[in-house]
Write a protein that holds these residues in place. Structure first.
Motif, PDB file in Angstrom:
ATOM      1  N   THR A   1     -12.806  10.235  -2.678  1.00 35.58           N
ATOM      2  CA  THR A   1     -12.498   8.885  -3.140  1.00 35.58           C
ATOM      3  C   THR A   1     -12.780   8.704  -4.623  1.00 35.58           C
TER       4      THR A   1
ATOM      5  N   THR B   1       0.841  -1.188   0.000  1.00 36.96           N
ATOM      6  CA  THR B   1       0.000   0.000   0.000  1.00 36.96           C
ATOM      7  C   THR B   1       0.878   1.240   0.000  1.00 36.96           C
ATOM      8  N   THR B   2       0.330   2.352  -0.504  1.00 40.14           N
ATOM      9  CA  THR B   2       1.051   3.629  -0.431  1.00 40.14           C
ATOM     10  C   THR B   2       0.437   4.538   0.634  1.00 40.14           C
ATOM     11  N   GLN B   3      -0.386   3.981   1.525  1.00 38.39           N
ATOM     12  CA  GLN B   3      -0.922   4.766   2.633  1.00 38.39           C
ATOM     13  C   GLN B   3       0.218   5.388   3.424  1.00 38.39           C
ATOM     14  N   LEU B   4      -0.006   6.606   3.882  1.00 31.01           N
ATOM     15  CA  LEU B   4       1.064   7.391   4.479  1.00 31.01           C
ATOM     16  C   LEU B   4       1.756   6.671   5.624  1.00 31.01           C
ATOM     17  N   GLU B   5       0.981   6.017   6.495  1.00 30.67           N
ATOM     18  CA  GLU B   5       1.591   5.395   7.675  1.00 30.67           C
ATOM     19  C   GLU B   5       2.437   4.171   7.318  1.00 30.67           C
ATOM     20  N   GLN B   6       2.247   3.601   6.120  1.00 32.88           N
ATOM     21  CA  GLN B   6       3.011   2.431   5.703  1.00 32.88           C
ATOM     22  C   GLN B   6       4.013   2.728   4.597  1.00 32.88           C
ATOM     23  N   ARG B   7       3.998   3.962   4.100  1.00 36.61           N
ATOM     24  CA  ARG B   7       4.738   4.273   2.870  1.00 36.61           C
ATOM     25  C   ARG B   7       6.230   4.009   2.993  1.00 36.61           C
TER      26      ARG B   7
ATOM     27  N   GLY C   1     -10.241   1.831   4.573  1.00 40.59           N
ATOM     28  CA  GLY C   1     -10.044   2.747   3.461  1.00 40.59           C
ATOM     29  C   GLY C   1     -10.106   2.096   2.104  1.00 40.59           C
TER      30      GLY C   1
ATOM     31  N   GLY D   1      -0.520   2.464  -5.977  1.00 42.76           N
ATOM     32  CA  GLY D   1      -1.156   3.346  -5.010  1.00 42.76           C
ATOM     33  C   GLY D   1      -2.547   3.777  -5.440  1.00 42.76           C
TER      34      GLY D   1
ATOM     35  N   ARG E   1      -5.818  -1.437  -1.006  1.00 40.90           N
ATOM     36  CA  ARG E   1      -7.127  -0.771  -0.884  1.00 40.90           C
ATOM     37  C   ARG E   1      -8.045  -1.081  -2.063  1.00 40.90           C
TER      38      ARG E   1
ATOM     39  N   ASP F   1      -1.948  -1.811  -4.713  1.00 37.55           N
ATOM     40  CA  ASP F   1      -2.346  -1.222  -3.435  1.00 37.55           C
ATOM     41  C   ASP F   1      -3.504  -2.040  -2.889  1.00 37.55           C
TER      42      ASP F   1
END
Length: 777
Positions: free
Chosen positions: A633, A489-495, A670, A601, A663, A661
């Protein structure tokens, strides 16, 4: 009458459904709207046939780009060739694309240059009539002098489109007989924009085009012709169309909302202020005052208006300069209170001040704008003083209209920075409904219109306003492989997590190294594209492919695409770009041009103050769930689907599509899986990077086997005995039953399907195709 041609000899059942739905909505009329989500290959343009059969009057096709005009022209050509009916088709194209003198206008736009030359041409005709004895001037009966390009005193093309005649000492103009003859000639064939110039016999193509459009069965025009506030009120009158008898077809309708938002926004630049000051100086000059008839009271208003303008324009310039000096590149919400306090300091009544400003702006427009300038349906709208006024009016309207967003934008051009102020309309529904609620019927078409209910709210502002039809993908399932990342994922907390980065890198390597030929990797942003550049480069070198990186300048795109397309037949290339960018939308990668696509992402917009304000508006209007879907979204889903849709553009093509990603594969945390088209949800296979690479290799080997056997099942069974296939399948099912994981219910629904990878590799070697996972696969 046109349903005896239905556009292909063997219509698929879902195409029948689409055409029946179009026919029903158009024939009923009553301002009905039909929204159609139809993937590439469903023959969306064939809807023109059903509309022609049912429409009570003219059909207007609204398109986003000129290239889409050719698609509809091809469809009309099919109708001409398949039936005895010959619908007449015209189109409206911006002057910058068809003006023969476009290259001669140096420091001005083609619209401003055209306006100037048209007025000079009318003066030329008037002088001809004054010098001769005849009361009519026909340019085709005269010897028109040659003039040096760039130094013309009239336009020879516009001159040939008009005849001048004198009545009671005044010169009037009408269409020339030759222009009418050209239009009659166009009715006998279907002419694409590229061939229009040669068909016009030295007459202005824009004049021919606009004349033909008034009498044709179908008119194709840009979105702006219908939905721009500057043209919306005049287009029907100008083309002599009865709105109640117009059927509207909107192509690529997923773009309509954003396009209408942009058209109904205002901006202010330093250059506009400079031009506005020049116009005021000219207005105050002797010539302007001599031509203006006014009473003493009117003169007093003009003087007060000029005084107000002389105050406001320098203040606007200083405000822009201060933002330019203090603000880095980017955009930010404007402090409206600060702006108004600075601009109107010492002015007691803002509304009165803008009324005086308006009085002068109207007078300047009366002096500078020719009557025929309303025919300029695209391009610059002059004068600049009026544009400044409209911007200030919208700034005041935004005080009470929460659909208007005020912001400051600073951009860099080389070593220079530029600044502009904007008032953006963030809700397009009202402006779209001004058209759709006043025509016979509207058909909205798109290949990425999912979910239809969300687009209905975004574009029309009302649930249940439209009928909706979603069609499956018509291409053979066996020709495509759809994968979605299980972990990455490219989510900020995992980026920046190392394991996550390695998963993303692994997916990218699988696509580049395992898919033969051209592939594309689209990222959510340029910084992310640069972060994975080394991964793309090393994998490209490993398999002998050339890396092609999306340029920042649009001017470099054609050259890059020419190179990339040529690589498809000689080793392959890897194209890296950005979702929503210059390479991810609107380009047709057909044939060998593209064999695989990765969307790295979920391309959400930056979650800044500007986006938060948009989210807040739609949440207030539709509630949190629907509001966030529409505001935040939905645009991301569309950008992702548009990028993914670059591969498999025809029934015979094969390709791999990877959503890198997680998601895209889940509904929780999300996830957006529930909002994807039905056929995509059904076919997505959840994989980690290793599994994804294995499945790609298996699929490529299967396709290579099909190529060898010609897709003949009997020959396939001869090459690999049925018992071996069955045994491989049983072994794989046993492996799958023993696997354990923590996937959610949606993940289980999309669990990877596994085939006989080892057997397929052996088969590929026996056929002399090499290892499917090798460089030559």
């Amino acid at each position: 009458m046109y349903l005896d041609y239905l556009p292909y000899e063997s219509l698929r059942p879902h195409q029948d459904r689409m055409l029946d739905a179009v026919y029903d909505v158009v024939s009923r009329g009553n301002q009905g709207i039909l929204m159609i989500d139809a993937p590439t290959g469903t023959g969306k343009t064939s809807c023109i046939s059903a509309a022609l059969a049912a429409a009570p009057g003219k059909i207007v096709v609204a398109v986003r780009t000129v290239s889409q005009i050719d698609i509809y022209i091809d469809e009309i050509n099919r109708i001409w060739s398949k039936t005895r009916h010959k619908p007449e088709i015209a189109y409206m194209v911006g002057k910058q694309r068809i003006c023969p003198l476009e290259g001669e206008f140096r420091a001005e736009s083609v619209y401003a240059g055209c306006l100037r030359l048209r007025e000079w041409t009318k003066n030329y005709v008037s002088s001809k009539i004054g010098k001769g004895n005849a009361a009519i001037y026909d340019p085709h009966a005269d010897s028109i002098p040659e003039e040096e390009p760039g130094y013309r005193t009239f336009c020879p093309y516009y001159l040939r489109s008009r005849e001048g005649f004198e009545i009671n000492g005044s010169v009037h103009f009408r269409r020339s007989a030759r222009a009418l003859d050209v239009v009659e000639g166009l009715k006998k064939r279907v002419t694409a924009p590229s061939g229009l110039m040669d068909s016009c016999q030295g007459i202005c193509p824009y004049e021919i085009m606009s004349l033909y459009a008034k009498n044709s069965d179908i008119v194709i025009m840009n979105y702006s012709h219908l939905f721009s506030p500057d043209f919306q009120d005049i287009i029907f009158q100008w083309l002599e169309m009865d709105s109640e008898k117009v059927t509207l077809i909107i192509d690529e309708a997923h773009n309509l909302g954003d396009a209408v938002r942009a058209m109904n926004s205002r901006h202010l630049t330093q250059r506009m202020i400079d031009l506005a000051e020049t116009e005021v100086e000219k207005f105050e000059g002797t010539l302007g005052q001599a031509r203006l008839e006014e009473t003493r009271e009117e003169a007093s208003w003009r003087r007060e208006g000029i005084r107000i303008i002389r105050q406001l324009l320098p203040r606007l310039r200083r405000f822009l300069q201060s933002r330019l000096d203090r603000m880095p590149e980017g955009e930010a919400l404007m402090d409206a209170d600060l702006f108004r306090a600075f601009l109107y300091d010492g002015i007691d009544d803002i509304e009165d001040a803008l009324s005086y400003f308006s009085d002068v702006a109207v007078a300047v427009a009366d002096l500078n704008l020719a009557e025929g300038d309303r025919e300029n349906l695209q391009g610059d709208i002059q004068p600049s003083l009026a544009l400044v006024l409209l911007f200030l009016r919208d700034m005041e309207t935004a005080e009470t209209d929460i659909a208007l967003q005020r912001k400051i934008v600073v951009t860099g051009v080389g070593k220079r920075k530029l600044v502009r102020l904007e008032v953006n309309n963030i809700d397009p529904a009202a402006n779209i409904r001004r058209i759709t609620d006043n025509v016979n019927a509207t058909i909205m078409l798109s290949g990425t219109f999912s979910p239809l209910e969300a687009y209905e709210l975004y574009c029309l502002g009302e649930e249940g306003r439209a009928e909706k039809l979603s069609l499956p993908n018509p291409f053979p399932k066996e020709n495509r492989l759809l994968l979605v990342a299980k972990k990455a994922t490219t989510q900020l907390e995992q980026r920046e997590d190392m394991d996550n980065r390695e998963e993303i890198s692994g997916h990218i390597r699988s696509l580049i190294e395992c898919v033969p030929g051209n592939v594309a990797v689209f990222f959510t942003s340029y910084p992310m594209m640069n972060n994975y550049r080394d991964v793309c480069l090393s994998s490209s070198r490993k398999v002998g492919k050339k890396l092609c990186v999306e340029p920042r300048s649009a001017d470099q795109v054609p050259e890059l695409l020419d190179l990339f397309f040529s690589l498809g037949a000689r080793g392959g290339g890897v194209l890296t770009g950005v979702c929503g960018g210059k390479l991810a939308e609107g380009i047709d990668y057909k044939g060998e041009a593209l064999k695989g696509v990765a969307v790295v992402g979920l391309p959400l917009s930056a979650y800044d103050e500007i986006q938060k304000e948009i989210n807040s508006y739609y949440t207030m209007k539709y509630g949190k769930i629907k509001g966030m879907l529409i505001a935040y979204t939905l645009p991301a889903i569309n950008r992702g689907l548009q990028a993914a849709g670059r591969v498999i553009r025809a029934e015979s093509e094969r390709g791999v599509l990877l959503f890198c990603d997680r998601r895209f594969g889940y509904d929780d945390l999300g996830g957006v899986n529930q909002f994807l088209p039905g056929w995509v949800r059904e076919e997505l296979i959840l994989v980690d990077a290793r599994e994804g690479g294995e499945l790609i290799q298996e699929k490529i080997a299967k396709w290579q086997m099909d190529n060898y056997s010609g897709g003949n099942p009997e020959r396939d069974s001869e090459i690999l005995p049925a018992g071996d296939l069955k045994g491989a399948a049983q072994k794989r099912r046993a492996q799958e039953s023993g696997r354990k994981g923590d996937e959610s219910s949606s993940a289980k629904r999309a669990r990877p399907r596994r085939g006989g990878k080892r057997d397929l590799r052996e088969l590929a070697r026996s056929l002399g195709l090499g290892d499917p996972g090798s460089k030559r696969s």
